[in-house]
Design a protein around this motif. Structure first.
Motif, PDB file in Angstrom:
ATOM      1  N   GLY A   1      -1.885  -1.365  -4.781  1.00  0.00           N
ATOM      2  CA  GLY A   1      -2.084  -1.639  -3.363  1.00  0.00           C
ATOM      3  C   GLY A   1      -3.532  -1.606  -2.918  1.00  0.00           C
ATOM      4  O   GLY A   1      -3.976  -2.492  -2.185  1.00  0.00           O
TER       5      GLY A   1
ATOM      6  N   TYR B   1       0.814  -1.220   0.000  1.00  0.00           N
ATOM      7  CA  TYR B   1       0.000   0.000   0.000  1.00  0.00           C
ATOM      8  C   TYR B   1       0.849   1.273   0.000  1.00  0.00           C
ATOM      9  O   TYR B   1       0.340   2.357  -0.231  1.00  0.00           O
ATOM     10  CB  TYR B   1      -0.941   0.008   1.208  1.00  0.00           C
ATOM     11  CG  TYR B   1      -2.120   0.940   1.021  1.00  0.00           C
ATOM     12  CD1 TYR B   1      -3.091   0.665   0.074  1.00  0.00           C
ATOM     13  CD2 TYR B   1      -2.249   2.108   1.757  1.00  0.00           C
ATOM     14  CE1 TYR B   1      -4.155   1.515  -0.134  1.00  0.00           C
ATOM     15  CE2 TYR B   1      -3.312   2.973   1.561  1.00  0.00           C
ATOM     16  CZ  TYR B   1      -4.262   2.667   0.619  1.00  0.00           C
ATOM     17  OH  TYR B   1      -5.308   3.520   0.408  1.00  0.00           O
ATOM     18  N   LEU B   2       2.143   1.121   0.274  1.00  0.00           N
ATOM     19  CA  LEU B   2       3.027   2.280   0.368  1.00  0.00           C
ATOM     20  C   LEU B   2       2.980   3.193  -0.869  1.00  0.00           C
ATOM     21  O   LEU B   2       2.792   4.402  -0.735  1.00  0.00           O
ATOM     22  CB  LEU B   2       4.451   1.783   0.632  1.00  0.00           C
ATOM     23  CG  LEU B   2       5.432   2.748   1.262  1.00  0.00           C
ATOM     24  CD1 LEU B   2       4.884   3.308   2.562  1.00  0.00           C
ATOM     25  CD2 LEU B   2       6.745   2.042   1.524  1.00  0.00           C
ATOM     26  N   PRO B   3       3.100   2.646  -2.085  1.00  0.00           N
ATOM     27  CA  PRO B   3       3.072   3.521  -3.262  1.00  0.00           C
ATOM     28  C   PRO B   3       1.752   4.281  -3.407  1.00  0.00           C
ATOM     29  O   PRO B   3       1.730   5.372  -3.969  1.00  0.00           O
ATOM     30  CB  PRO B   3       3.253   2.557  -4.440  1.00  0.00           C
ATOM     31  CG  PRO B   3       3.877   1.352  -3.868  1.00  0.00           C
ATOM     32  CD  PRO B   3       3.370   1.245  -2.472  1.00  0.00           C
ATOM     33  N   VAL B   4       0.669   3.699  -2.907  1.00  0.00           N
ATOM     34  CA  VAL B   4      -0.620   4.377  -3.013  1.00  0.00           C
ATOM     35  C   VAL B   4      -0.584   5.687  -2.225  1.00  0.00           C
ATOM     36  O   VAL B   4      -1.257   6.658  -2.578  1.00  0.00           O
ATOM     37  CB  VAL B   4      -1.762   3.480  -2.496  1.00  0.00           C
ATOM     38  CG1 VAL B   4      -3.104   4.153  -2.651  1.00  0.00           C
ATOM     39  CG2 VAL B   4      -1.752   2.151  -3.213  1.00  0.00           C
ATOM     40  N   MET B   5       0.225   5.707  -1.161  1.00  0.00           N
ATOM     41  CA  MET B   5       0.267   6.896  -0.322  1.00  0.00           C
ATOM     42  C   MET B   5       1.159   7.995  -0.891  1.00  0.00           C
ATOM     43  O   MET B   5       1.061   9.146  -0.493  1.00  0.00           O
ATOM     44  CB  MET B   5       0.734   6.536   1.093  1.00  0.00           C
ATOM     45  CG  MET B   5      -0.262   5.721   1.874  1.00  0.00           C
ATOM     46  SD  MET B   5      -1.870   6.511   2.001  1.00  0.00           S
ATOM     47  CE  MET B   5      -1.533   7.826   3.148  1.00  0.00           C
ATOM     48  N   LEU B   6       2.062   7.643  -1.801  1.00  0.00           N
ATOM     49  CA  LEU B   6       2.925   8.685  -2.379  1.00  0.00           C
ATOM     50  C   LEU B   6       2.080   9.600  -3.255  1.00  0.00           C
ATOM     51  O   LEU B   6       1.170   9.142  -3.931  1.00  0.00           O
ATOM     52  CB  LEU B   6       3.998   8.050  -3.266  1.00  0.00           C
ATOM     53  CG  LEU B   6       5.060   7.176  -2.656  1.00  0.00           C
ATOM     54  CD1 LEU B   6       6.055   6.785  -3.741  1.00  0.00           C
ATOM     55  CD2 LEU B   6       5.775   7.881  -1.542  1.00  0.00           C
ATOM     56  N   PRO B   7       2.390  10.897  -3.270  1.00  0.00           N
ATOM     57  CA  PRO B   7       1.700  11.757  -4.227  1.00  0.00           C
ATOM     58  C   PRO B   7       1.991  11.262  -5.653  1.00  0.00           C
ATOM     59  O   PRO B   7       3.139  10.943  -5.953  1.00  0.00           O
ATOM     60  CB  PRO B   7       2.335  13.135  -3.993  1.00  0.00           C
ATOM     61  CG  PRO B   7       2.928  13.065  -2.636  1.00  0.00           C
ATOM     62  CD  PRO B   7       3.325  11.639  -2.419  1.00  0.00           C
ATOM     63  N   PRO B   8       0.975  11.160  -6.502  1.00  0.00           N
ATOM     64  CA  PRO B   8       1.205  10.646  -7.858  1.00  0.00           C
ATOM     65  C   PRO B   8       2.301  11.404  -8.592  1.00  0.00           C
ATOM     66  O   PRO B   8       3.066  10.798  -9.357  1.00  0.00           O
ATOM     67  CB  PRO B   8      -0.146  10.859  -8.547  1.00  0.00           C
ATOM     68  CG  PRO B   8      -1.128  10.882  -7.447  1.00  0.00           C
ATOM     69  CD  PRO B   8      -0.430  11.450  -6.256  1.00  0.00           C
TER      70      PRO B   8
END
Lengths: 296, 308
Positions: free
Chosen positions: A176, A116-123
């Protein structure tokens, strides 16, 4: 002498007044920033408007202009291809990952966290990060290929690979949430069903086919529709990575809409484009709302 | 069925028991199958494969980003690349901070996010409360119209929304972020559904005691609605933080930009290591939110989609 209790109608009126007091802020916000823009989208698409002179009604001319643009058909083809590829990778992989994750007894919290980590990064961060990885020279991906003695790819610079490169970023960013939603759905499957299937002699894949998939059918359908709706609106990837190039290979409908409005200064054309996208997406949205309401 | 259940409960020899894979619920693979020698071997292979694979796919790019920014420009362009930075230095981070004025950008973004959060809660909670518990005339119609906005994809409304913002003279103003954020049909839907489930008797008892609607909302509804308020809060803040196209359009001034917009517009002119450092700094806030509110985020994810 006590006051007469208010009549039924009086009470009713007061209750309504209070309720609208609580509602007024939301009504203003929705009215100005949601309902009015919906109407305005239609109005804009029928006008020639440069926001300096008075707007001129042109009927369906904007639609004609947009449709005649050679990039128009390309944009729809690219968007459909993007959606198809994203579904192929982004729909199947999370479901498989969730099935495997659900079987694991160790490291589950870690795996859930990592996916799920990449989902939290700003696109914007993820996209720029991948832009750096795609660099044909010192970029990470070609370095890895080189390590395995494989020839490097042109990634974003070739018409063959540009669209796929966008799909890869997009999938990495969004995988994620799908995985975790499927995982939650899998955990609600009653174990008796698996036991019964096994007693009937169903092997692993038969159990997936006849228990797992039917039991998660609704969520699979909901996610399919959500994914289509989301990927059809793809914008940030072509905007930041390729600018629609090379040779219009990555122009998407949303990106063309943006270009019409902000690069060509043609808000009418942009709005016409947007309306066409809306018609397509509303069909999916309507099905989605129906399905998810049945689900509750 | 009973026969299998009994067979599973039979105590196993001690050697076996120690290496047994713990199974509290039965899933696709039965505990029995899992605990055969073959089952255990496959299990451990799959487990290690998953851990290695997920780490490589999802963590390694982040590792590459964080360490890339610690390398000197020459080391970054070098082929083959170095796995560990040869002489790690924070110069790129400092350079990025100063070049981009990241302090200001982060402050801007934080102001937009916190304001959007406060407005969303105030506006959506009171609206959902009115629609759920006060049930005004035309309430059903209003709910329907709010839900209907969920059918219109945000991308499609971008142009007319932008034009409206221009008309209202809200360009470069935080209000351009705060007010539209509150017009969120999904939040109202989530909140209303939660409020609907609060027992009528609780509200009626308070009414008997002479509590006003505002008092009922504040002292009865809000305290029991903590979980859903948490979910709405986190998702609002994260959504504003992650947004790109909308702030790109309505906050064009360098002084009012968000982090995401600024790193994109300045990415062309920056040295790679400084840009990478800026990416790291820009992702820290959302990662920190994730670390703190992991459970709520995961819970909200399923609340939002399973039953949304």
């Amino acid at each position: 002498m006590g006051r007469r209790p208010p009549s039924r109608r009086g009470r009713e009126a007061r209750r309504n007044l209070t309720a609208y007091g609580f509602l007024c802020a939301a009504l203003i916000c929705f009215g100005v920033f949601s309902w009015y823009p919906m109407v305005r989208e239609v109005l804009l698409s029928l006008q020639e408007n440069n926001f300096v002179d008075a707007p001129r009604w042109v009927g369906l001319d904007n639609f004609a202009t947009v449709i005649e643009d050679p990039a128009f058909a390309q944009a729809w083809i690219n968007t459909a291809a993007f959606t198809g590829l994203a579904l192929l990778i982004g729909y199947v992989i999370p479901f498989c990952a969730a099935i495997v994750l659900n079987e694991l007894r160790h490291a589950k919290a870690y795996l859930r966290f990592v996916v799920y980590l990449p989902v939290m990064l700003p696109p914007a961060v993820s996209v720029l990060l991948f832009k750096w990885f795609y660099d044909p020279g010192a970029g990470l991906f070609n370095q890895i290929l080189g390590f395995f003695q494989l020839p490097g790819l042109a990634w974003l610079d070739s018409t063959d690979t540009a669209l796929v490169s966008l799909v890869i970023v997009s999938t990495w960013m969004n995988l994620g949430s799908g995985t975790l939603i499927y995982l939650a759905a899998l955990q609600t499957i009653p174990s008796e069903l698996y036991e019964a299937a096994e007693l009937d002699g169903a092997g692993l894949f038969k159990r997936i086919r006849h228990v797992t998939i039917p039991q998660t059918r609704l969520i699979l359908l909901v996610m399919l529709l959500l994914q289509i709706i989301a990927t059809m609106q793809v914008f940030i990837e072509p905007f930041m990575l390729t600018g629609g190039g090379p040779e219009n290979a990555t122009v998407t409908v949303a990106y063309l809409m943006y270009q019409y409005a902000f690069n060509f200064g043609n808000f009418g054309g942009g709005s016409a484009m947007g309306l066409m996208l809306m018609v397509v997406l509303i069909v999916f949205s309507a099905v989605y709302l129906r399905v998810s309401r049945e689900n509750t | 069925m009973i026969a299998t259940a009994v067979r599973h409960r039979r105590p196993r020899p001690r050697v076996f028991a120690r290496r047994r894979i713990e199974t509290r619920f039965r899933t696709l693979v039965s505990p029995h199958q899992l605990n055969t020698r073959k089952g255990r071997t496959i299990y451990w292979i799959v487990l290690v494969g998953m851990v290695v694979g997920f780490t490589a796919i999802f963590m390694f790019p982040l590792y590459w980003m964080v360490t890339g920014a610690l390398k000197a420009p020459e080391e970054l362009d070098q082929i083959p690349p170095t796995f560990f930075p040869r002489s790690p230095s924070f110069d790129a981070y400092i350079e990025a901070w100063n070049l981009l004025d990241l302090g200001l950008l982060l402050k801007n973004t934080a102001i937009y996010a916190v304001g959007a959060w406060l407005f969303t809660l105030a506006v959506d909670v009171s609206a959902a409360f009115a629609l759920s518990k006060l049930r005004p005339m035309f309430g059903k119609l209003i709910t329907g119209m709010m839900l209907a906005t969920l059918m219109i994809p945000p991308m499609v409304l971008m142009l007319p929304l932008f034009v409206t913002i221009v008309d209202l003279d809200l360009l470069n103003s935080p209000w351009a972020i705060w007010l539209p954020a509150a017009a969120n049909g999904f939040n109202i839907f989530l909140l209303k559904r939660f409020f609907d489930a609060i027992p009528r008797e609780l509200i009626e008892a308070a009414e008997m005691d002479g509590a006003s609607p505002a008092r009922i909302l504040w002292s009865i509804v809000l305290p029991v609605s903590r979980p859903i308020l948490g979910v709405v809060s986190i998702f609002t803040v994260v959504a504003v933080w992650k947004d790109f196209l909308y702030p790109l359009l309505v906050l064009p001034d360098t002084d009012s930009m968000t982090v995401s917009v600024a790193i994109n517009s300045l990415s062309q002119t920056m040295p790679t290591n400084a840009l990478t450092a800026a990416l790291v700094i820009a992702s820290i806030p959302t990662i920190v939110i994730f670390l703190f509110f992991q459970r709520h985020i995961m819970a909200g994810l399923t609340a939002g989609s399973l039953k949304g």
